[in-house]
Design a protein around this motif. Structure first.
Motif, PDB file in Angstrom:
ATOM      1  N   LEU A 166      40.597  13.558 -20.639  1.00 46.99           N
ATOM      2  CA  LEU A 166      40.555  12.393 -19.855  1.00 46.99           C
ATOM      3  C   LEU A 166      39.645  10.776 -19.767  1.00 46.99           C
ATOM      4  O   LEU A 166      39.560   9.711 -18.568  1.00 46.99           O
ATOM      5  CB  LEU A 166      39.084  12.975 -19.069  1.00 46.99           C
ATOM      6  N   ILE A 167      38.913  11.319 -20.399  1.00 48.42           N
ATOM      7  CA  ILE A 167      37.513  10.104 -20.844  1.00 48.42           C
ATOM      8  C   ILE A 167      38.403   8.517 -21.952  1.00 48.42           C
ATOM      9  O   ILE A 167      38.791   7.807 -21.787  1.00 48.42           O
ATOM     10  CB  ILE A 167      36.743  10.426 -21.959  1.00 48.42           C
ATOM     11  N   GLY A 211      39.535   9.189 -14.649  1.00 47.98           N
ATOM     12  CA  GLY A 211      38.039   8.804 -14.153  1.00 47.98           C
ATOM     13  C   GLY A 211      37.398   9.741 -12.764  1.00 47.98           C
ATOM     14  O   GLY A 211      36.160   9.621 -13.180  1.00 47.98           O
ATOM     15  N   GLU A 212      38.339   9.449 -11.854  1.00 44.89           N
ATOM     16  CA  GLU A 212      37.953  10.159 -10.957  1.00 44.89           C
ATOM     17  C   GLU A 212      37.425  11.586 -11.132  1.00 44.89           C
ATOM     18  O   GLU A 212      36.716  12.056  -9.950  1.00 44.89           O
ATOM     19  CB  GLU A 212      39.343  10.232  -9.641  1.00 44.89           C
ATOM     20  N   ILE A 214      44.828  16.675  -9.112  1.00 41.88           N
ATOM     21  CA  ILE A 214      44.651  15.795 -10.777  1.00 41.88           C
ATOM     22  C   ILE A 214      45.039  16.689 -11.443  1.00 41.88           C
ATOM     23  O   ILE A 214      45.442  15.996 -12.173  1.00 41.88           O
ATOM     24  CB  ILE A 214      43.656  14.575 -11.048  1.00 41.88           C
ATOM     25  N   LEU A 215      44.320  17.351 -11.893  1.00 41.30           N
ATOM     26  CA  LEU A 215      44.473  18.675 -13.436  1.00 41.30           C
ATOM     27  C   LEU A 215      44.765  19.632 -13.012  1.00 41.30           C
ATOM     28  O   LEU A 215      45.033  20.359 -11.631  1.00 41.30           O
ATOM     29  CB  LEU A 215      42.948  19.017 -13.649  1.00 41.30           C
ATOM     30  N   CYS A 216      45.739  20.240 -13.773  1.00 40.94           N
ATOM     31  CA  CYS A 216      46.608  21.641 -13.299  1.00 40.94           C
ATOM     32  C   CYS A 216      45.618  22.523 -13.403  1.00 40.94           C
ATOM     33  O   CYS A 216      44.437  22.174 -13.991  1.00 40.94           O
ATOM     34  CB  CYS A 216      47.567  22.348 -13.832  1.00 40.94           C
ATOM     35  N   THR A 217      45.816  23.886 -12.741  1.00 45.86           N
ATOM     36  CA  THR A 217      44.593  25.298 -13.338  1.00 45.86           C
ATOM     37  C   THR A 217      44.858  25.820 -14.332  1.00 45.86           C
ATOM     38  O   THR A 217      43.373  25.780 -14.533  1.00 45.86           O
ATOM     39  CB  THR A 217      45.710  26.449 -12.723  1.00 45.86           C
TER      40      THR A 217
END
Length: 226
Positions: free
Chosen positions: A79-80, A92-93, A39-42
Motif C-alpha cells: 500500500l505504501i 493511500g485512502e 478497496i481491499l479484499c477480505t
C-alpha cells in the motif's frame, strides 16, 4: 506544483473511470474482486495487524510520543509503495483510514497538522509528497488545518541498508522550520508513512519544539523495527 497538479488530474480521471467501469473493481494489492465501495479484499484485510497504544522516542533529553496505525507487513508495504511511487490514492485512502481510527481510539488531541517534508529533488522525481496526501486526508476528516511548516534542507542518503546509528546520523540537521507563526504554542501532529528507527519523526519534532511548539506527537501509517 505542476507535477502535483497532473497527479491530481490523473486521480480525478481514475475516479471517473471507476464510475463508468464499476463492475471491474479489484483489490489494490492482489487485484482480486472486491465488493462495492471496498478497496481491499477480505484476505488482504485479514493480514493487516493494527497497533495498540503509543510508544516514545527518548533522545537528546526529549521524549516524543508516537502512534502507528499498523505494523509494517507485506500488505502495508504494498500500500505504501503504491502510494509513494505509483500515485495510487486508493492505497493511500486505506492507510489514512487506519490512521484516523488510531486518532479516534486514542482520543488524540492536536491543534494543527503537518507532515514530514521531502527535498525538492524528491518532490520533482516523485511528483508529490505522500505524507502531505495522508495529512490532507486526515485534516479533511478531523477539520484541522494542515500546514507546511518544515522543510528538508539537505538531500540525505537512502535509509535502506543503513544501520540504526547511520540512519540517525544521516538525518541529523536535515530539517528546518519555515514560519514560526503557524506552530508556536500549538499542539502539533506530524504525519509520516513509516516509522523505522524513529529518526525522521524525532528530528522533525525536535525542530518544532526547539522553536516554540507547545507539544508534538507523531502519527505514522505503520511502524517497523522500532
Amino acid at each position: 506544483m505542476g507535477n502535483e497538479f497532473i497527479k491530481n488530474i490523473k486521480y480525478l480521471f481514475n475516479c471517473l473511470l471507476e464510475v463508468i467501469y464499476s463492475d471491474n473493481r479489484g483489490c489494490v494489492v492482489c487485484n482480486e474482486y472486491v465488493s462495492e465501495n471496498k478497496i481491499l479484499c477480505t484476505v488482504c484485510l485479514g493480514k493487516i495487524k493494527k497497533c495498540r497504544g503509543c510508544f516514545e522516542i527518548h533522545k537528546e533529553n526529549l521524549n516524543i510520543k508516537c502512534y502507528s496505525a499498523t505494523y509494517y507487513s507485506y500488505i502495508i508495504k504494498r500500500l505504501i509503495l503504491n502510494l509513494k511511487y505509483k500515485s495510487d490514492f486508493k492505497a493511500g485512502e486505506v492507510l489514512a483510514k487506519y490512521m484516523l481510527e488510531t486518532i479516534e481510539n486514542n482520543k488524540m488531541k492536536f491543534d494543527i497538522i503537518t507532515y514530514v517534508p521531502l527535498t525538492k529533488q524528491s518532490i520533482k522525481k516523485r511528483g508529490y509528497n505522500q505524507g502531505r496526501y495522508l495529512a490532507k486526508f486526515i485534516g479533511d476528516k478531523t477539520n484541522k488545518k494542515v500546514y507546511r511548516i518544515l522543510k528538508k534542507c539537505k538531500q540525505t542518503k537512502d535509509q535502506i541498508g543503513l544501520s540504526k546509528e547511520e540512519r540517525w546520523n544521516n538525518l541529523k540537521g536535515s530539517f528546518q522550520f519555515i514560519n514560526l507563526k503557524y506552530f508556536q504554542n500549538k499542539n502539533i501532529l506530524i504525519v509520516d508513512d513509516v516509522i523505522t528507527t524513529g529518526a525522521t519523526g524525532f528530528y522533525c519534532a525536535k525542530t518544532l519544539i526547539k522553536n516554540g511548539a507547545k507539544n508534538v506527537v507523531i502519527l505514522s501509517a505503520a511502524k517497523s523495527s522500532i
